[in-house]
Design an enzyme around this catalytic site. Structure first.
Site, mmCIF file in Angstrom:
data_model
loop_
_atom_site.group_PDB
_atom_site.id
_atom_site.type_symbol
_atom_site.label_atom_id
_atom_site.label_comp_id
_atom_site.label_asym_id
_atom_site.label_seq_id
_atom_site.Cartn_x
_atom_site.Cartn_y
_atom_site.Cartn_z
ATOM 1 N N MET A 178 64.660 -35.543 -5.955
ATOM 2 C CA MET A 178 65.717 -36.010 -6.839
ATOM 3 C C MET A 178 66.926 -35.079 -6.749
ATOM 4 O O MET A 178 66.868 -34.018 -6.167
ATOM 5 C CB MET A 178 65.221 -36.062 -8.289
ATOM 6 C CG MET A 178 64.000 -36.925 -8.486
ATOM 7 S SD MET A 178 64.401 -38.665 -8.479
ATOM 8 C CE MET A 178 64.821 -38.875 -10.217
ATOM 9 N N CYS A 179 67.985 -35.504 -7.361
ATOM 10 C CA CYS A 179 69.247 -34.796 -7.233
ATOM 11 C C CYS A 179 69.738 -34.437 -8.630
ATOM 12 O O CYS A 179 69.083 -34.741 -9.615
ATOM 13 C CB CYS A 179 70.267 -35.685 -6.544
ATOM 14 S SG CYS A 179 69.620 -36.446 -5.045
ATOM 15 N N GLN A 180 70.883 -33.788 -8.691
ATOM 16 C CA GLN A 180 71.508 -33.572 -9.986
ATOM 17 C C GLN A 180 72.954 -34.029 -9.930
ATOM 18 O O GLN A 180 73.619 -33.937 -8.899
ATOM 19 C CB GLN A 180 71.413 -32.101 -10.402
ATOM 20 C CG GLN A 180 69.973 -31.690 -10.714
ATOM 21 C CD GLN A 180 69.875 -30.570 -11.753
ATOM 22 O OE1 GLN A 180 70.838 -30.225 -12.433
ATOM 23 N NE2 GLN A 180 68.683 -29.996 -11.869
ATOM 24 N N ASN A 184 71.594 -40.329 -8.785
ATOM 25 C CA ASN A 184 70.374 -39.534 -8.821
ATOM 26 C C ASN A 184 69.243 -40.504 -9.091
ATOM 27 O O ASN A 184 69.272 -41.249 -10.073
ATOM 28 C CB ASN A 184 70.535 -38.468 -9.916
ATOM 29 C CG ASN A 184 69.236 -38.002 -10.539
ATOM 30 O OD1 ASN A 184 68.148 -38.428 -10.176
ATOM 31 N ND2 ASN A 184 69.349 -37.136 -11.513
ATOM 32 N N ILE A 188 74.457 -32.538 -6.353
ATOM 33 C CA ILE A 188 73.707 -31.715 -5.413
ATOM 34 C C ILE A 188 72.443 -32.471 -5.055
ATOM 35 O O ILE A 188 71.812 -33.109 -5.893
ATOM 36 C CB ILE A 188 73.395 -30.303 -5.948
ATOM 37 C CG1 ILE A 188 72.884 -30.324 -7.384
ATOM 38 C CG2 ILE A 188 74.624 -29.402 -5.843
ATOM 39 C CD1 ILE A 188 72.571 -28.959 -7.936
#
Lengths: 254, 254
Positions: free
Chosen positions: B1-3, B108, B78
């Site tokens: 996963m991302c932020q 995300n 990110i």
């Protein structure tokens, strides 16, 4: 008027040397201080930097000079506003997507009474004649070739016709790339050099900087640099003919 | 996963403080090291920075931390790759043009069996589910509203429906902006805070950095920060409800 810089290579190459000389013209050795921009293809992706500050005063330009981003196709532009106010949305190069790839475009010149019918698929965000020309080109490519990209020769022929039609409205020196090739049209003023083995030391005209390319290349490397005014004094630059469209692939005219 | 990190303000504001904490999660205080990106609206224009390096190792991220670019709408991301390889064309945020304005999008989450029919007007360049969702959203907006942008309420309603449909395929935390408003949809995890008069000192959770916002603001300033996980320990963050779409205008939920 503005100045253009393009690079097309057979292997990813950094543009630090050429950009360093070119950026000096953004307010120092020349008066192009109404913004600047540069776009690097990296695989299918694009790094796109634009700034409405003069290139000589821009922290982003400083980064580009320090950070060797490697790319096979680069287009840079320093702007002296003729049409459109000094604003980020009017800085070249412009980027759009067509056929699942990014297209990058920059223009030097001035187009008069240029108001092509745009059907909405590609619409200018800023107020320059240049972005209008870019949107028109992409719209016409899509209209001619539909939903998938044609072979290089067909693209070259179409772009030649479109550039010729646009140049009827004024000066149209332009660079366009889809990451695979670099298309360059000259109305008035463009030069290119192909750097290849045996590499020599090149010396910038705009700043006291030299680089011995034989130390930073392999014998297989080939790099074409295309620019409004030659960047070096000790290399042989070839001048484009007025009305000429050249396509650069793998570091040389195709 | 991302932020994800987003900012929406009533006056152009720099994001240096929040980005500094956020970028620490790109490989330092968290494991999101498969690239990062940030886009700033500046008038109608966009400054777009992407890098496939970890944010903590990126010279471009260093520039963003040093150079106070002022903007009313910012989206940053990110990445920890789930779908699509680590490559520049897969870095968020993505940018496209619709209705003569740029749209910026970051996501995300992870979408399963998400293969909407794309008619060619907006086509992914990379291989992420995220860019596919973005292209689908723009295509559907154009299909519903034609060649000109509808009022905010109509856009909000359409985006709510589209986000709901996409979220049926998995996790869809996303941020989208056209430079006028910031649209945020939450599937699982998003928080926001509105900073306004009287301003206080905020302290980053990810790094020992504080800023007294009362020293760098005027009483009229208002800034909404939206982020996956709260960036500060001493402010009150509001958690989004699952399935919620919020629109931020002039630094507050509209």
């Amino acid at each position: 008027m503005c100045q253009l810089l393009g690079m097309n290579c057979n292997v990813p190459t950094d543009i630090v040397f050429s950009f360093t000389g070119f950026a000096m013209r953004g307010g120092h050795t020349d008066t192009h201080h109404d913004g600047w921009g540069i776009a690097f293809f990296e695989g299918a992706g694009v790094r796109h930097f634009v700034d409405h500050q003069a290139a000589i005063a821009s922290p982003v330009a400083e980064l580009i000079k320090q950070y060797p981003i490697k790319s096979r196709n680069v287009i840079a532009h320093i702007r002296k506003a003729t049409q459109g106010q000094v604003a980020l949305e009017n800085c070249h190069p412009f980027v759009r997507e067509l056929w699942g790839r990014y297209w990058v475009f920059a223009h030097n010149g001035d187009l008069k009474q240029f108001a092509p019918a745009l059907d909405g698929a590609f619409r200018p965000v800023g107020t320059t004649d240049s972005e209008r020309a870019f949107c028109f080109i992409l719209q016409e490519l899509r209209r001619r070739f539909g939903d998938s990209a044609p072979p290089l020769d067909a693209l070259r022929a179409a772009l030649g016709e479109l550039a010729h039609a646009i140049a009827a409205h004024g000066t149209f020196n332009m660079m366009l790339s889809d990451g695979a090739a670099l298309y360059v049209h000259c109305s008035t003023n463009l030069h290119y050099v192909v750097r290849q083995y045996p590499f020599v030391t090149a010396r910038l005209s705009d700043q006291d900087v030299s680089v011995d390319f034989s130390q930073v290349t392999t014998p297989d490397d080939r790099v074409a640099i295309i620019v409004t005014e030659p960047l070096t004094a000790n290399e042989t630059w070839t001048r484009f003919a007025p009305g000429e469209l050249k396509v650069f692939v793998d570091g040389m005219p195709a």
